[in-house]
Write a protein that holds these residues in place. Sequence first.
Motif, mmCIF file in Angstrom:
data_model
loop_
_atom_site.group_PDB
_atom_site.id
_atom_site.type_symbol
_atom_site.label_atom_id
_atom_site.label_comp_id
_atom_site.label_asym_id
_atom_site.label_seq_id
_atom_site.Cartn_x
_atom_site.Cartn_y
_atom_site.Cartn_z
ATOM 1 N N LYS A 76 3.435 5.980 -7.274
ATOM 2 C CA LYS A 76 4.791 5.799 -7.801
ATOM 3 C C LYS A 76 4.831 4.649 -8.785
ATOM 4 N N GLU A 77 5.612 4.858 -9.847
ATOM 5 C CA GLU A 77 5.893 3.815 -10.832
ATOM 6 C C GLU A 77 7.330 3.365 -10.616
ATOM 7 N N MET A 78 7.510 2.063 -10.361
ATOM 8 C CA MET A 78 8.828 1.534 -10.008
ATOM 9 C C MET A 78 9.345 0.619 -11.113
ATOM 10 N N ALA A 79 10.556 0.882 -11.573
ATOM 11 C CA ALA A 79 11.152 0.094 -12.658
ATOM 12 C C ALA A 79 11.597 -1.276 -12.148
ATOM 13 N N LEU A 80 11.356 -2.283 -12.960
ATOM 14 C CA LEU A 80 11.827 -3.633 -12.631
ATOM 15 C C LEU A 80 13.241 -3.813 -13.162
ATOM 16 N N ARG A 81 14.082 -4.415 -12.332
ATOM 17 C CA ARG A 81 15.417 -4.755 -12.799
ATOM 18 C C ARG A 81 15.334 -5.977 -13.717
#
Length: 450
Positions: A49-54
């Motif tokens: 999984k690729e998780m977006a940074l806030r």
Amino acid sequence: MKRLLIICIAVTMYTCKEEPKIDYALFSGKVENPADKVITVYDGREKVKEMALRKDGTFADTLTIESGYYRLSHDKESSSIYLSPGDNINVTLNFEEFDESLTYSGNGAGNSNYLARKYLVEEKANFDVAKIFALEENEFISKLDERKASKMKLLKEAKDVTKDFRALEEKNIEYDYLSNLQNYQSYHSYFSKKEDFMPSDNFMNLIETVDYNNEEDYDKLNSYKRLTQSYYSNKISNSDNPSEIFRTLNTKAFPDLKKDLANSLIYNISPNNMYNEAYYNGLMNMSSDEKYKEKLKAKYDKVMKLAKGMLSPKFVKYENHKGGTTSLEDLRGKYVYIDVWATWCGPCIREIPSLKEVEILFHDKNIAFVSTSIDKAEKHKEWVEMVEEKELGGIQLIADKDWNSQFVQDYAIEGIPRFILIDPDGNIVDADAPRPSDPKLIEMFKELKI
């Protein structure tokens, strides 16, 4: 009474209903000084999984996983982690001090904290490969024993690691130890300059007694996967009858091992491999993947055309650093020694001083020295500048389509540097000739009376 019995049965059925299986972990955290907009978890090379940074560098997501080792990656930095279904892990890190800042908290965090600390300790220990492998056999084993004991001590002192994970790490330490034993013959031969070195029979027995058919460990531990693949690769390459080893593998090896070996051993089919036919037949029988078989046949057919005495493939109108273009046909009447290289290739650049020495030694002989860069078009300026900066001699060319150049494809070049020797009539002398740093090159030139 009858109604009461029905109610009891209904309650029993409801309370005995199977709990839903948890197949995910909760994963969150914060990245200080991020260098990218995402943080990614990998299983080997496969992206989990690729998780977006806030905006504040935080992230949170669920990961559908099985228990095992994974890799946490941000930009060009990465670290090993261990995840299990039901974990709820929070990670904090500062990209500018990636490895030193990694901290995990929450349920299941202890395993990953251990892996982060293990990496830092091993980095600080600075295992000097050249120095260690140059040691004589008894000293070498003594050093390995010390290293193994140090690793076991670190694991024993680790807090909050799970029982299953501890058992896996003990195996990892053992397999790492065995891998170093396995590499000793070739590494010691290289670093101590003893070409015909052979360890004692007792030493080799330590490697032969390992179980190389443990499918469970192969699936869970990369250390065992590397050990097993290396064992069979060495066994085949060192055998006078590789067909026999292939037959054993095809009969006894489990599917994943056969698949991985097939994908790696295809690179052993090369111009100077006298057992190409054995490799070809063995790999054909090992794989059931039709696309792989097509690729294997194409490579085998290509390599068979690169035998000594065959007409060489040609390059046509490659850009010459001095101006204009040069084709192989322009050099007919001379031996042609071709260095296939690139500006980004460290091993290629390390050969430059030796190549200059050979060029000086044979500067008035009937031989042309050609260096063909396979840098991409956007790196053209770097090629021009490096040729000038390093004062490269001979004929300096750049291929027309980098790795996709017809000449590169026809010569089955899959790694560089690669050296090729062609005779005055345009026929192949050696499609994978010795490097300039190898004394065998001068011996070959003298035998040919160049």
